[in-house]
Design a protein around this motif. Structure first.
Motif, short mmCIF file in Angstrom:
data_model
loop_
_atom_site.label_atom_id
_atom_site.label_comp_id
_atom_site.label_asym_id
_atom_site.label_seq_id
_atom_site.Cartn_x
_atom_site.Cartn_y
_atom_site.Cartn_z
N PHE A 75 0.81 -1.21 0.00
CA PHE A 75 0.00 0.00 0.00
C PHE A 75 0.85 1.26 0.00
N CYS B 200 -6.06 3.82 -2.64
CA CYS B 200 -7.14 3.25 -1.82
C CYS B 200 -6.86 3.47 -0.34
N ARG B 201 -5.62 3.29 0.06
CA ARG B 201 -5.28 3.47 1.48
C ARG B 201 -5.52 4.90 1.92
N GLU C 221 -8.22 6.10 4.75
CA GLU C 221 -7.78 6.81 5.95
C GLU C 221 -8.40 8.20 6.03
N ARG D 295 -9.71 2.08 7.20
CA ARG D 295 -8.42 1.41 7.00
C ARG D 295 -8.55 0.40 5.87
N ILE D 296 -7.39 -0.07 5.39
CA ILE D 296 -7.35 -1.09 4.34
C ILE D 296 -6.28 -2.11 4.73
N TYR D 297 -6.52 -3.37 4.42
CA TYR D 297 -5.55 -4.41 4.74
C TYR D 297 -5.70 -5.58 3.77
N VAL E 262 -11.46 -3.15 2.71
CA VAL E 262 -11.53 -1.74 3.10
C VAL E 262 -12.66 -1.58 4.10
#
Length: 378
Positions: free
Chosen positions: A328, A351-352, A356, A361-363, A376
């Motif tokens: 990311f 996207c991150r 935010e 958050r994104i993971y 997301v």
């Protein structure tokens, strides 16, 4: 004399500021007197709290910080400075009567750049301050170069949009005009798809530049995510079909309006699908899944959980665990072993930042059976 040389000379002529922090007036005066011959702008404050409060006004190049002070000792002040994005680059010299290894280790742990032991020698003090000023000057010069490079990149990307828009327009005119053989029509369609990808890439770069400069303002409004996801699925379906990949949309829980920047959220969905298609083999499935965790919960309980959880699953090779975080980062190249090339994480970095900016958050992770999943939470 070149412009660069002139800029460097002007920078070197500007008087550097050293701030002395000590609760004892006699100690402050002594340190200031030892530095008097160095042609510096010397300021002094009586404690750590005053320093932190006046940092924007003082704008120091180097800080001489006493350790043993009431209210807030030097270790605590140094730690707060080094945890601040705005001030962590400013060199801090701890001045202390403590000279044990444990004291120095503690100073290093909180981020101190140098140490001076009381009583302070004039020669040593001046030498340490000159060294720290040189480091600060190099940092400032590097920052200026990075800002210039970012500004130049921004202008180049912005100027590329006009010729690319003309290319896309003429490709559309050729398609509408007709009379193109089936084989050439396929080439034309491929050119249009690639031009659209380039346009999206440039848009992402411009948006990232705005976010990094803090100039992006969110235009929030209610959006039904199910409806938006279906629109994006239909838009991306031709790209998926060209690769022999199926796009599937699933939802879980009762849908409700989510407050978000609709345009940015749509770009996030498009980027996640595009990323999944990039690593999807033919005859595989990319699944877009939405969950609504707040459905049916009292308002006071719902505030602590996301409004929507969006996941995009693919059936590709998966993601190496060591890349879960750095994929990311816009400045990282994640090595794709099977393809034998490095892939920049610009789409995912976008996207991150959007997630935010919405307080989410994104993971990333992997499916137990096959493929990767990126989630997301907004």
């Amino acid at each position: 004399m070149t412009q660069d040389t002139l800029s460097q000379n002007v920078g070197s002529l500007q008087q550097k500021r050293v701030v002395v922090v000590d609760d004892e007036p006699s100690s402050r005066e002594a340190l200031c007197a030892l530095l008097f011959a160095e042609d510096l702008d010397i300021q002094s404050v009586s404690g750590g709290k005053e320093l932190l409060r006046r940092m924007p006004e003082l704008s120091p190049d180097v800080i001489l910080l006493d350790v043993m002070m009431p209210e807030m000792d030097g270790y605590t002040v140094c730690s707060e400075l080094k945890q601040s994005v705005a001030y962590q680059h400013i060199p801090v010299i701890l001045v202390t009567a403590l000279d044990t290894v444990q004291d120095r280790v503690r100073g290093l742990e909180v981020g101190a750049d140098e140490f001076l032991t009381k009583p302070v020698s004039r020669i040593e003090l001046q030498a340490r301050v000159r060294t720290m000023l040189r480091i600060k000057s190099q940092y400032d010069q590097l920052e200026r170069m990075l800002e210039m490079r970012q500004a130049l990149s921004y202008m180049i990307v912005h100027d590329l949009r006009n010729p690319l828009a003309a290319v896309m327009l003429y490709l559309q005119l050729l398609k509408r005009k007709g009379g193109v053989s089936p084989e050439h029509s396929r080439y034309l369609e491929t050119a249009m798809i690639e031009a659209q990808k380039m346009s999206s890439f440039l848009d992402d770069m411009l948006m990232l530049a705005k976010m990094e400069r803090g100039k992006l303002s969110l235009s929030r409004s209610p959006v039904y995510v199910d409806h938006l996801l279906d629109q994006v699925r239909q838009k991306m379906a031709p790209y998926a079909e060209a690769q022999g990949v199926s796009l599937v949309l699933t939802t879980e829980g009762q849908s409700y309006p989510v407050i978000a920047d609709v345009a940015l959220f749509q770009r996030v969905v498009e980027n996640l699908i595009s990323n999944a298609l990039k690593f999807s083999p033919p005859q595989s499935v990319v699944t877009i899944a939405a969950k609504y965790p707040r459905a049916g919960l009292p308002e006071e309980d719902a505030r602590a959980i996301p409004s929507v959880v969006l996941s995009v699953f693919d059936q590709g090779r998966g993601i190496p665990p060591e890349d879960f975080v750095r994929m990311f980062d816009p400045y990282e190249a994640v090595y794709m072993k099977e393809q034998g090339k490095a892939e920049l994480g610009l789409e995912l970095a976008f996207c991150r930042m959007v997630a935010e900016a919405h307080g989410g958050r994104i993971y990333a992770g992997n499916n137990p059976d096959r493929g990767a999943v990126i989630t997301v939470e907004m």
